[in-house]
Design an enzyme around this catalytic site. Structure first.
Site, PDB file in Angstrom:
ATOM      1  N   HIS A  22      -9.057 -33.615  -9.538  1.00  0.00           N
ATOM      2  CA  HIS A  22      -9.599 -32.304  -9.164  1.00  0.00           C
ATOM      3  C   HIS A  22      -9.475 -31.306 -10.307  1.00  0.00           C
ATOM      4  CE1 HIS A  22     -10.164 -33.292  -4.872  1.00  0.00           C
ATOM      5  NE2 HIS A  22      -9.343 -34.259  -5.235  1.00  0.00           N
TER       6      HIS A  22
ATOM      7  N   GLU B 242       4.406 -42.125 -30.737  1.00  0.00           N
ATOM      8  CA  GLU B 242       5.438 -42.259 -31.773  1.00  0.00           C
ATOM      9  C   GLU B 242       5.285 -43.578 -32.547  1.00  0.00           C
ATOM     10  OE1 GLU B 242       9.327 -41.521 -30.164  1.00  0.00           O
ATOM     11  OE2 GLU B 242      10.279 -41.423 -32.131  1.00  0.00           O
TER      12      GLU B 242
ATOM     13  N   LYS C 108      14.354 -33.945 -36.737  1.00  0.00           N
ATOM     14  CA  LYS C 108      15.763 -34.040 -36.319  1.00  0.00           C
ATOM     15  C   LYS C 108      16.677 -33.549 -37.431  1.00  0.00           C
ATOM     16  CE  LYS C 108      16.344 -37.925 -33.178  1.00  0.00           C
ATOM     17  NZ  LYS C 108      16.646 -39.347 -33.068  1.00  0.00           N
TER      18      LYS C 108
HETATM   19  O1  PA5 Z   1      11.879 -43.901 -30.052  1.00  0.00           O
HETATM   20  C1  PA5 Z   1      12.645 -43.279 -30.758  1.00  0.00           C
HETATM   21  O2  PA5 Z   1      13.171 -43.778 -31.763  1.00  0.00           O
HETATM   22  C2  PA5 Z   1      13.040 -41.842 -30.441  1.00  0.00           C
HETATM   23  O3  PA5 Z   1      12.277 -41.320 -29.420  1.00  0.00           O
HETATM   24  C3  PA5 Z   1      14.502 -41.789 -30.053  1.00  0.00           C
HETATM   25  O4  PA5 Z   1      14.700 -42.547 -28.885  1.00  0.00           O
HETATM   26  C4  PA5 Z   1      14.972 -40.350 -29.802  1.00  0.00           C
HETATM   27  O5  PA5 Z   1      14.714 -39.565 -30.943  1.00  0.00           O
HETATM   28  C5  PA5 Z   1      16.466 -40.325 -29.505  1.00  0.00           C
HETATM   29  O6  PA5 Z   1      17.183 -40.936 -30.531  1.00  0.00           O
HETATM   30  P1  PA5 Z   1      18.673 -41.395 -30.327  1.00  0.00           P
HETATM   31  O7  PA5 Z   1      18.683 -42.474 -29.313  1.00  0.00           O
HETATM   32  O8  PA5 Z   1      19.113 -41.869 -31.676  1.00  0.00           O
HETATM   33  O9  PA5 Z   1      19.450 -40.208 -29.860  1.00  0.00           O
END
Ligand code: PA5
Length: 429
Positions: free
Chosen positions: A293, A272, A404
């Site tokens: 394995h 990410e 999202k």
């Molecule tokens: O690293 C990130 O920004 C994402 O993985 C968020 O943690 C994830 O989408 C969850 O978002 P939120 O904490 O706003 O619910």
């Protein structure tokens, strides 16, 4: 913590990096370190996460949950709002009388099964969302709340919220007068393990929070302007350099069950943060010795597109293998399972080196709070350094946000152009 890059340098074959190339890269590491240090000093968005070990207050988090005495903690969150807690509790709370569960997906079969199995009267729910708007988290929380009500449990007495300053989850916490902790300013989800986000469940399970943060502080103190002086930067720089030379996959392979979820946490951090502008190294998840394995065949003899990162603790608990009089098994008798696992670890490294495939060894001093805190911090710092070298915006995630918004829009939760794009695409199919 020790990061050994020797097996990444050993090979002339691609992907491999020579010591001279690494020396050249070190000049860029020094510049990147300057930018990181400045970002930390100014508490800039994202860089602020590297200040968490210094700033997070273990005692404050412990006090906030001191009134709870649950049999189980249920984290309701997704992505960076769940994986830190899962990783920390799996690594460090194996012996705790309190169990940890997480709802980080909205698969109804899984949710129904977990809610049927849990003793909800003895469960504390930790709802986590930095934005406070994530559909999966809020939907799961509404389902859990309803299940608690149906079981005659006063859910409001057994719920803790961790969220940003504003948003629907903050509003809900205020309306229902729930205890609400803050996600620290400037800290993206996947960099939040060493904050309230990852530490609240750990506190309820008796994990040594101060030890975790001390490990993180040791990592912060070790940041330096050369990859040769800083284990975190050595890892980030070598992973970047190998990706540039064709290692587009990074297989994270801990040789300890307690770090199986760490590989998942790392995969999120790496993917990410660095998967931007048409580049980025694809993280893969493996567990030694189990995947030795299966996946090792591919790692050693498949495409030359991988870095394998092997991780182990320097110390393991005892578990003796009994003696046997079966002649072919005599070599095992009197050994220890940990010795066998370490032999498997070294065999994997040697097997990759023999085929001129790069690997990096990360060794923790022990499976304790300090070492795990150091590991999490160092991987975050490695990722920030790699982001600087790639020249990407490490701390945003526009592709994730796109999805999202599209999902929310499709359910009528807002007027998002992303949802229209999905509708148009679906019509074409
Ligand atoms: O690293 C990130 O920004 C994402 O993985 C968020 O943690 C994830 O989408 C969850 O978002 P939120 O904490 O706003 O619910």
């Amino acid at each position: 913590m020790n990061v050994d890059i020797g097996n990444a340098l050993a090979s002339e074959a691609d992907p491999g990096i020579s010591r001279d190339d690494l020396d050249d890269l070190d000049e860029r590491v020094a510049d990147a370190h300057d930018r990181i240090a400045r970002g930390m000093a100014d508490d800039d968005f994202g860089y602020a996460a590297l200040n968490l070990p210094e700033r997070a207050d273990a005692a404050e988090i412990e006090d906030a949950v001191a009134g709870f005495d649950p049999e189980a903690v249920l984290t309701v969150g997704i992505g960076g709002s769940a994986l830190g807690a899962i990783t920390i509790t799996e690594a460090l709370a194996g012996d705790s009388p309190v169990d940890h569960y997480a709802l980080d997906n909205v698969d109804p079969a899984h949710v129904n099964r977990l809610l049927d199995d849990l003793d909800l009267a003895e469960t504390v729910v930790h709802v986590v969302s930095r934005s406070g708007t994530t559909a999966e988290t809020l939907a799961n929380f509404l389902v859990v709340r309803d299940a608690m009500e149906s079981a005659g449990v006063d859910w409001s007495e057994q719920t803790v919220v961790t969220t940003g300053e504003a948003g629907p989850l903050r509003e809900l916490a205020e309306t229902e007068d729930l205890p609400a902790l803050d996600v620290p300013e400037g800290v993206p989800g996947r960099f939040s393990a060493l904050s309230t986000v990852g530490l609240v469940p750990a506190a309820m399970m008796g994990v040594d929070l101060e030890g975790l943060l001390a490990g993180g502080r040791a990592g912060a103190d070790a940041l330096a302007d050369s990859l040769y002086d800083c284990p975190a930067y050595a890892y980030g720089a070598v992973a970047y350099a190998l990706d540039e030379r064709g290692a587009s996959v990074n297989a994270m392979m801990p040789y300890v069950e307690g770090l199986e979820s760490f590989a998942e946490w790392f995969a999120q951090l790496w993917a990410e943060s660095l998967g931007k502008d048409g580049g980025g190294q694809t993280p893969a998840r493996a567990l030694g010795a189990t995947d030795q394995h299966s996946q090792l065949q591919l790692y050693r003899a498949g495409p030359r597109d991988k870095l394998v990162t092997v991780v182990r603790p320097a110390e393991r608990p005892d578990c003796a293998i009994p003696e046997t009089d079966v002649a072919d098994l005599e070599y095992l008798g009197g050994q220890d399972l940990g010795t066998l696992l370490d032999a498997e670890f070294e065999a994997t490294e040697a097997s990759l080196a023999a085929a001129e495939r790069p690997s990096v060894r990360i060794e923790l001093d022990a499976m304790d709070a300090e070492s795990v805190g150091r590991l999490l911090f160092d991987m975050e710092a490695a990722c920030v350094l790699a982001g600087e070298l790639y020249g990407v915006e490490t701390f945003d995630q526009p592709a994730v946000e796109w999805g999202k918004k599209a999902a929310r829009g499709l359910l009528g939760g807002g007027d998002f152009e992303e949802a229209d794009a999905v509708a148009e695409k679906t019509e074409l199919v």
